[in-house]
Design an enzyme around this catalytic site. Structure first.
Site, mmCIF file in Angstrom:
data_model
loop_
_atom_site.group_PDB
_atom_site.id
_atom_site.type_symbol
_atom_site.label_atom_id
_atom_site.label_comp_id
_atom_site.label_asym_id
_atom_site.label_seq_id
_atom_site.Cartn_x
_atom_site.Cartn_y
_atom_site.Cartn_z
ATOM 1 N N HIS A 72 -29.620 -3.582 -7.514
ATOM 2 C CA HIS A 72 -30.854 -2.873 -8.132
ATOM 3 C C HIS A 72 -31.842 -3.616 -7.080
ATOM 4 C CE1 HIS A 72 -28.336 -1.405 -11.437
ATOM 5 N NE2 HIS A 72 -28.026 -2.776 -11.547
ATOM 6 N N ARG A 107 -27.897 0.660 -25.689
ATOM 7 C CA ARG A 107 -29.191 -0.398 -25.511
ATOM 8 C C ARG A 107 -29.975 -0.075 -24.349
ATOM 9 N NH1 ARG A 107 -27.426 -4.045 -21.582
ATOM 10 N NH2 ARG A 107 -25.293 -4.219 -21.562
ATOM 11 N N ASP A 137 -24.393 -6.809 -8.594
ATOM 12 C CA ASP A 137 -25.001 -6.755 -9.711
ATOM 13 C C ASP A 137 -26.322 -7.522 -9.442
ATOM 14 O OD1 ASP A 137 -25.676 -5.403 -11.620
ATOM 15 O OD2 ASP A 137 -24.603 -6.320 -13.311
#
Ligand code: 0GY
Length: 299
Positions: free
Chosen positions: A35, A132, A252
């Site tokens: 990301h 969440r 990640d």
């Protein structure tokens, strides 16, 4: 006035100096899940976000790519940016042909916006079912978005908790595109491989050849912890062995919402020869499969 953002009080920042992995990645390796965050004063975080991260800009991601020995990145829009894909598109444009992306879109997205994202390197959209991170929507919501992207030949990335797979089974098994499941379907790694949760996930892949698995998320799913992540590895290895042509992997980075520890990407890369033993399996996982999904031209 530019917005400034304070990260959440318990936010763990990514490591500035990860160690060099012992494992040498194959030429052309793709980090297929990472990301970018912000920077918030340029690309503000979304008002509806569930967390506020520390900035993690594209330049840092590309430096990590080079340090670890990856050739390419697939950058996945993070929920803290909502459906404002400007930070993602900016990163894709600066990464050039070495970056592809997965966006978040909402109903009403225009054809021109999709075409612009395609031009920047977007090849998929992500549907996030983790409560969440995002508020759940009815199946029809997602079906509408699938129609919007059809002409671009994009695929769909889904992120869900293992316990929610049954509820979304009909949706996932009726989608007309390739479906990529994040973080190996988030198995409970304290359960055996033939426990009910992981058995259902394997059934999804066995019965639906359009479903792929990302073998990332060791740091999120582990109970035994770093550096070996010994409880996660058998789950990823099992999928790599059973579905060698439908698995991809990513660091990640910058590891949003990690609370137990901040992983060292050197440790994560060193899991790869344990996840995919043998050169052929490693090349499929890290090069051939992600290249097919993200770099081959689509109609
Ligand atoms: C991940 C996992 C998480 C966060 C996001 O988009 C996101 O905010 O995906 C998480 O908190 O589990 O893949 O980065």
């Amino acid at each position: 006035m530019t917005a400034t953002f304070e990260p959440d009080a318990d936010w763990l920042a990514y490591r500035e100096n990860p160690r060099k992995p012992a494992y040498t990645l194959p030429p052309g390796a793709v980090d297929a899940h990472c990301h970018v965050f912000g920077p918030g004063d340029v690309f503000p975080y979304a008002p509806e976000r569930k967390y506020t991260p520390a900035d993690a800009p594209a330049g840092k991601l590309f430096a990590l790519r080079d340090f670890l020995g990856f050739e390419r990145n697939v950058i996945v829009q993070a929920t803290c940016h909502g459906a404002d894909n400007r930070a993602l598109v900016d990163a894709l444009r600066s990464g050039g042909d070495r970056a592809r992306g997965v966006a978040t879109i909402r109903p009403g997205v225009s054809r021109a916006e999709l075409a612009d994202m395609h031009d920047a390197g977007v090849r998929g959209v992500r549907f996030n079912f983790v409560r969440r991170l995002a508020d759940p929507k009815p199946d029809e919501y997602y079906r509408g978005l699938v129609e919007a992207i059809a002409e671009f030949g994009w695929h769909i990335v889904v992120y869900f908790e293992a316990a929610d797979l049954r509820e979304r089974w009909n949706l996932f098994t009726s989608l007309p595109t390739t479906i990529v499941v994040d973080h190996a379907g988030r198995p409970d790694v304290t359960q055996p491989l033939d426990g009910p949760g992981f058995t259902l996930f394997q059934r999804l892949l066995r019965e639906h050849p359009n479903v792929w698995a990302k073998l990332s998320g060791a740091e999120r799913l582990t109970v035994s912890g770093p550096p070996g992540y010994d409880d996660f590895v058998p789950f990823a290895r099992h999928l790599a062995r059973e579905f060698p042509d439908r698995v991809i992997w990513g660091t990640d980075w910058p590891h949003p919402n990690m609370k137990s520890h901040m992983p060292d990407e050197g440790d994560l890369v060193d899991l790869l020869p344990r996840i995919a033993p043998g050169e052929v399996g490693q090349r499929k996982l890290l090069v051939d499969n992600p290249m097919r999904l993200y770099w081959e031209e689509v109609p």
